[in-house]
Design a protein around this motif. Structure first.
Motif, PDB file in Angstrom:
ATOM      1  N   ARG A  55       0.850  -1.182   0.000  1.00 37.58           N
ATOM      2  CA  ARG A  55       0.000   0.000   0.000  1.00 37.58           C
ATOM      3  C   ARG A  55       0.892   1.240   0.000  1.00 37.58           C
ATOM      4  O   ARG A  55       1.894   1.300   0.738  1.00 37.58           O
ATOM      5  CB  ARG A  55      -0.915   0.001   1.222  1.00 37.58           C
ATOM      6  CG  ARG A  55      -2.157   0.863   1.067  1.00 37.58           C
ATOM      7  CD  ARG A  55      -3.121   0.619   2.224  1.00 37.58           C
ATOM      8  NE  ARG A  55      -4.363   1.350   2.036  1.00 37.58           N
ATOM      9  CZ  ARG A  55      -5.444   0.874   1.443  1.00 37.58           C
ATOM     10  NH1 ARG A  55      -5.418  -0.371   0.979  1.00 37.58           N
ATOM     11  NH2 ARG A  55      -6.541   1.597   1.327  1.00 37.58           N
ATOM     12  N   VAL A  56       0.548   2.221  -0.811  1.00 40.21           N
ATOM     13  CA  VAL A  56       1.366   3.416  -0.987  1.00 40.21           C
ATOM     14  C   VAL A  56       0.528   4.641  -0.655  1.00 40.21           C
ATOM     15  O   VAL A  56      -0.614   4.764  -1.125  1.00 40.21           O
ATOM     16  CB  VAL A  56       1.906   3.522  -2.431  1.00 40.21           C
ATOM     17  CG1 VAL A  56       2.744   4.783  -2.603  1.00 40.21           C
ATOM     18  CG2 VAL A  56       2.725   2.283  -2.777  1.00 40.21           C
ATOM     19  N   ALA A  57       1.095   5.565   0.121  1.00 41.23           N
ATOM     20  CA  ALA A  57       0.383   6.777   0.530  1.00 41.23           C
ATOM     21  C   ALA A  57       0.550   7.860  -0.531  1.00 41.23           C
ATOM     22  O   ALA A  57       1.143   8.920  -0.289  1.00 41.23           O
ATOM     23  CB  ALA A  57       0.892   7.258   1.878  1.00 41.23           C
ATOM     24  N   VAL A  83      -0.026   9.426  -9.555  1.00 38.67           N
ATOM     25  CA  VAL A  83       1.330   9.862  -9.214  1.00 38.67           C
ATOM     26  C   VAL A  83       2.301   8.692  -9.267  1.00 38.67           C
ATOM     27  O   VAL A  83       3.395   8.785  -9.830  1.00 38.67           O
ATOM     28  CB  VAL A  83       1.347  10.519  -7.824  1.00 38.67           C
ATOM     29  CG1 VAL A  83       2.780  10.740  -7.348  1.00 38.67           C
ATOM     30  CG2 VAL A  83       0.574  11.835  -7.836  1.00 38.67           C
ATOM     31  N   VAL A  84       1.900   7.574  -8.681  1.00 40.87           N
ATOM     32  CA  VAL A  84       2.784   6.405  -8.640  1.00 40.87           C
ATOM     33  C   VAL A  84       3.007   5.858 -10.043  1.00 40.87           C
ATOM     34  O   VAL A  84       4.138   5.529 -10.423  1.00 40.87           O
ATOM     35  CB  VAL A  84       2.206   5.327  -7.711  1.00 40.87           C
ATOM     36  CG1 VAL A  84       3.079   4.072  -7.730  1.00 40.87           C
ATOM     37  CG2 VAL A  84       2.091   5.861  -6.293  1.00 40.87           C
ATOM     38  N   ARG A 114       7.737   2.995  -3.130  1.00 40.83           N
ATOM     39  CA  ARG A 114       6.832   3.488  -2.092  1.00 40.83           C
ATOM     40  C   ARG A 114       7.442   4.676  -1.354  1.00 40.83           C
ATOM     41  O   ARG A 114       6.766   5.676  -1.078  1.00 40.83           O
ATOM     42  CB  ARG A 114       6.490   2.377  -1.096  1.00 40.83           C
ATOM     43  CG  ARG A 114       5.597   2.881   0.036  1.00 40.83           C
ATOM     44  CD  ARG A 114       5.040   1.759   0.884  1.00 40.83           C
ATOM     45  NE  ARG A 114       6.069   0.981   1.532  1.00 40.83           N
ATOM     46  CZ  ARG A 114       5.812  -0.045   2.339  1.00 40.83           C
ATOM     47  NH1 ARG A 114       4.546  -0.415   2.569  1.00 40.83           N
ATOM     48  NH2 ARG A 114       6.782  -0.715   2.909  1.00 40.83           N
ATOM     49  N   ARG A 115       8.713   4.585  -1.041  1.00 42.33           N
ATOM     50  CA  ARG A 115       9.366   5.684  -0.318  1.00 42.33           C
ATOM     51  C   ARG A 115       9.373   6.948  -1.172  1.00 42.33           C
ATOM     52  O   ARG A 115       9.066   8.049  -0.678  1.00 42.33           O
ATOM     53  CB  ARG A 115      10.789   5.296   0.053  1.00 42.33           C
ATOM     54  CG  ARG A 115      11.542   6.386   0.796  1.00 42.33           C
ATOM     55  CD  ARG A 115      12.875   5.863   1.303  1.00 42.33           C
ATOM     56  NE  ARG A 115      13.585   6.865   2.091  1.00 42.33           N
ATOM     57  CZ  ARG A 115      14.494   7.693   1.599  1.00 42.33           C
ATOM     58  NH1 ARG A 115      14.802   7.655   0.308  1.00 42.33           N
ATOM     59  NH2 ARG A 115      15.094   8.571   2.372  1.00 42.33           N
ATOM     60  N   ALA A 154      -6.765   3.130  -4.290  1.00 47.03           N
ATOM     61  CA  ALA A 154      -7.353   2.695  -3.012  1.00 47.03           C
ATOM     62  C   ALA A 154      -7.808   3.939  -2.258  1.00 47.03           C
ATOM     63  O   ALA A 154      -7.533   4.097  -1.077  1.00 47.03           O
ATOM     64  CB  ALA A 154      -6.351   1.900  -2.200  1.00 47.03           C
ATOM     65  N   GLY A 155      -8.471   4.828  -2.962  1.00 42.20           N
ATOM     66  CA  GLY A 155      -8.873   6.110  -2.404  1.00 42.20           C
ATOM     67  C   GLY A 155      -8.202   7.234  -3.166  1.00 42.20           C
ATOM     68  O   GLY A 155      -7.388   7.003  -4.079  1.00 42.20           O
ATOM     69  N   GLU A 156      -8.508   8.479  -2.804  1.00 41.61           N
ATOM     70  CA  GLU A 156      -7.974   9.623  -3.533  1.00 41.61           C
ATOM     71  C   GLU A 156      -6.477   9.807  -3.337  1.00 41.61           C
ATOM     72  O   GLU A 156      -5.784  10.298  -4.236  1.00 41.61           O
ATOM     73  CB  GLU A 156      -8.708  10.899  -3.102  1.00 41.61           C
ATOM     74  CG  GLU A 156     -10.173  10.941  -3.532  1.00 41.61           C
ATOM     75  CD  GLU A 156     -10.810  12.263  -3.207  1.00 41.61           C
ATOM     76  OE1 GLU A 156     -10.098  13.151  -2.670  1.00 41.61           O
ATOM     77  OE2 GLU A 156     -12.008  12.428  -3.482  1.00 41.61           O
ATOM     78  N   THR A 157      -5.969   9.448  -2.186  1.00 42.92           N
ATOM     79  CA  THR A 157      -4.553   9.692  -1.895  1.00 42.92           C
ATOM     80  C   THR A 157      -3.807   8.418  -1.521  1.00 42.92           C
ATOM     81  O   THR A 157      -2.727   8.489  -0.949  1.00 42.92           O
ATOM     82  CB  THR A 157      -4.409  10.710  -0.745  1.00 42.92           C
ATOM     83  OG1 THR A 157      -5.052  10.194   0.425  1.00 42.92           O
ATOM     84  CG2 THR A 157      -5.008  12.043  -1.121  1.00 42.92           C
TER      85      THR A 157
END
Length: 341
Positions: free
Chosen positions: A13-15, A20-21, A166-167, A125-128
């Motif tokens: 999971r990525v914040a 963007v990713v 992810r980082r 998995a959501g907006e952000t």
């Protein structure tokens, strides 16, 4: 010995938003500032969907931090573990922005354990937030007793790659402030060969380039230099130590580099010296791509200092070093020509 293909797939999971990713994955040219192990990514062909790349990776960075990466840290790994050296390979990629996937296949996956093919996938998995996935297939040549170990190494490499992306994606809200790209140019009335020779012989810069106090150079493979420098170009005259990998392309008149040890304010720094010859001389360009280390700004520049001031500070510092080096390359080439006339 037996040969087999090992396939593994993992997700994290990525914040950061999925777009963007995916953009980070698609923009391989910027991987040197996003991913610690990537030295350089050269796009050879691109038709808008399919591209052919040549990749260079620092094996020591790819192998480092396995335990941290497996636990969700910032370990290395954007290519194969290459036994303590800089490795390169050719790969073809197909970009699928509609489903946010990047399919890749190596053209020259000939060594045991190398990646043959795979796919990056990004699911919202959501907006952000999003879920980042990586599936890899590797060719393994192993003795029966070593099969489990080779498989575990392949699995760990997938974790490392996911952790790196992810980082980097975690900075998405500040990337416009943290990233800066700029270049310096100088016109030289002299042959490109003399200019390139000056830039290539970085081991001779102490005593020739005033801000370089010490230079150590190792070139085990022709054209790949591992360099350590002590310089005093920083404001205040303090000594700064850096290490870098330099890829030298004499026929193209280019030297590409990636710093592997950076000063406190700089999280990542890659660049290029490029020569643009014409009928009467050459224009030399020093290009930089920099990622700032936000948490170091106050400590290095003083409490209350913002990113805008840090950007100006770093640009002035690096530009000062580049223009001094370019000026001396100009003097070297033009004075040599005058002596020969």
């Amino acid at each position: 010995m037996s040969s087999r293909v090992h396939a593994c797939e993992h997700m994290v999971r990525v914040a950061a938003p999925a777009g963007v990713v995916y953009g980070m994955l698609a923009d391989a040219a910027r991987w040197p500032v996003f991913l610690p192990s990537v030295v350089h990514a050269e796009r050879l062909d691109f038709d808008g969907v399919q591209e052919r790349l040549r990749m260079w990776e620092l094996a020591d960075e790819a192998a480092a931090g396995a335990d941290e990466a497996a636990a969700g840290g910032a370990g290395g790994g954007a290519g194969g573990v290459l036994g303590g050296r800089v490795g390169s390979w050719y790969t073809r990629r197909v970009l699928h922005p509609d489903v946010r996937a990047v399919v890749f296949e190596q053209e020259d996956a000939v060594w045991p354990g190398s990646v043959i093919s795979g796919v990056w996938s990004v699911r919202p998995a959501g907006e952000t937030e999003c879920v980042l996935g990586l599936r890899q297939e590797r060719g393994l040549l192993v003795a029966a007793a070593d099969g489990d170990g080779a498989g575990r190494e392949a699995e760990a490499d997938v974790y490392r790659r996911l952790a790196q992306v992810r980082r980097a994606a975690g900075w998405w809200e500040r990337l416009d402030e943290l990233l800066l790209s700029f270049e310096d140019r100088v016109r030289i009335e002299g042959p490109a060969e003399l200019v390139y020779d000056f830039l290539y012989r970085i081991g001779e810069w102490p005593g020739r380039v005033p801000h370089v106090e010490r230079a150590g150079v190792r070139e085990d493979v022709p054209g790949i230099q591992v360099v350590s420098l002590d310089t005093c170009a920083a404001p205040g005259g303090r000594t700064v130590s850096t290490r870098a990998v330099r890829l030298c392309f004499p026929h193209a008149g280019r030297i590409v580099y990636k710093e592997t040890l950076t000063p406190g304010l700089i999280a990542a720094h890659s660049g290029e010296w490029s020569l643009l010859p014409d009928a009467s001389g050459v224009t030399v360009v020093a290009a930089h791509q920099v990622m700032l280390r936000e948490e170091a700004v106050g400590r290095v520049l003083g409490a209350g200092t913002g990113l805008l001031e840090a950007r100006d500070h770093v640009r002035a510092w690096l530009s000062r070093a580049s223009t001094e080096t370019l000026g001396l390359a100009k003097w070297h080439a033009e004075s040599t020509v005058r002596r020969l006339r």
